[in-house]
Design an enzyme around this catalytic site. Structure first.
Site, PDB file in Angstrom:
ATOM      1  N   ASP A  49       0.830  -1.191   0.000  1.00  0.00           N
ATOM      2  CA  ASP A  49       0.000   0.000   0.000  1.00  0.00           C
ATOM      3  C   ASP A  49       0.871   1.250   0.000  1.00  0.00           C
ATOM      4  O   ASP A  49       1.973   1.250   0.551  1.00  0.00           O
ATOM      5  CB  ASP A  49      -0.898  -0.001   1.244  1.00  0.00           C
ATOM      6  CG  ASP A  49      -2.097   0.918   1.105  1.00  0.00           C
ATOM      7  OD1 ASP A  49      -2.357   1.381  -0.019  1.00  0.00           O
ATOM      8  OD2 ASP A  49      -2.764   1.185   2.125  1.00  0.00           O
ATOM      9  N   ASN A  98     -10.207  -3.128  -6.572  1.00  0.00           N
ATOM     10  CA  ASN A  98      -9.390  -2.170  -7.336  1.00  0.00           C
ATOM     11  C   ASN A  98      -9.920  -1.949  -8.745  1.00  0.00           C
ATOM     12  O   ASN A  98      -9.526  -0.985  -9.411  1.00  0.00           O
ATOM     13  CB  ASN A  98      -7.940  -2.645  -7.416  1.00  0.00           C
ATOM     14  CG  ASN A  98      -7.232  -2.661  -6.082  1.00  0.00           C
ATOM     15  OD1 ASN A  98      -6.322  -3.458  -5.852  1.00  0.00           O
ATOM     16  ND2 ASN A  98      -7.631  -1.776  -5.158  1.00  0.00           N
TER      17      ASN A  98
END
Length: 275
Positions: A49, A98
């Protein structure tokens, strides 16, 4: 002096930089000695991340460049893990959630991973280090060229046995459990079992046998970069007894010292497995 640093400021910065590098190097060596003195985690999961945060902080805007930096960090993780004797690393690269991102960003992620997989196939150091590449997730979410690159990397590294690196791409924990239950029911239906017989056979172990990689040991340690303190669906089934570590550094600039700190934090915890 207006408009820039003074001569004295420049001289101080030039003199201070080697000092900080020395201090940093000494601390890293001390930290490594502490880590090597204790058992290593066998399986480390990492939630990658902070790519976009890093890009915003550095002014990078092109998606391929943003995610290319993140893909390049894989080389460091491979090197650090092999050096420390860690046998398995799972990297969460892309989730079904995503897919809600802009098309250019999704393309940047897929393109960076594909380029990296093809580079690993051609890298002689991968065989020397004994790195095996594999992947888990819903393949139907990935473009054919990326699937070809992943398959090529798996095939080229299949005989390596020092470190297994699993890419969780097109992967979600809920999707994995749903797919496992679906596969289990299909298996029992093919055997002609009744609904009551199937219900009697469903257990945590039978579900586990149908996970994407049923033989994969649960992660001992899960690390998330960027400062976020949640798993977001990463290895929901397997993480029940995992130790969690959250660090503020963004993934593309994760340092060896950050990796060592995560491992040290794991080593200092008393693992009780619910007992």
């Amino acid at each position: 002096m207006a408009g820039g640093m003074t001569w004295m400021q420049k001289s101080w910065r030039w003199a201070a930089a080697p000092v900080w590098r020395l201090v940093y190097g000494l601390y890293e060596r001390q930290l490594e000695e502490q880590v090597r003195a204790l058992p290593m985690p066998g399986h480390v999961g990492i939630i990658l991340d902070g790519n976009r945060r890093h890009a915003r902080g550095t002014g990078i805007q092109e998606p391929n460049a943003i995610y290319g930096l993140g893909a390049a960090k894989l080389d460091d993780i491979l090197s650090w893990s092999v050096d420390l004797g860690i046998r398995m690393v799972t990297l969460w690269v892309f989730s079904p959630d995503n897919l809600r991102r802009p098309e250019a960003e999704i393309g940047g992620i897929f393109g960076a991973v594909e380029t990296k997989m093809r580079a690993l196939v051609a890298d002689p150091h991968i065989r020397h280090k004994g790195v095996h590449i594999t992947a888990i997730g819903r393949r139907d979410l990935l473009p054919p060229s990326l699937l070809d690159a992943i398959d090529a990397a798996e095939a080229a590294t299949r005989g390596n046995d020092q470190l297994t690196v699993t890419l969780a791409i097109g992967y979600g924990g809920r999707e994995e459990i749903a797919d496992a239950v679906r596969a289990l029911l299909e298996d029992y239906a093919a055997q002609g079992l009744s609904a009551a017989e199937v219900a009697a056979l469903v257990s945590p172990e039978t579900i586990r046998q149908h996970l994407y990689l049923a033989s994969m040991p649960d992660p001992d340690l899960i690390v998330r970069t960027s400062g976020e303190t949640r798993l977001s669906g990463f290895m929901l089934w397997q993480s029940v007894h995992s130790e969690l570590y959250f660090c503020d550094v963004n993934w593309p600039v994760m340092r060896r010292i950050d990796y060592l700190r995560a491992i040290r934090a794991y080593q200092r915890r008393e693992r009780r497995f619910g007992v």
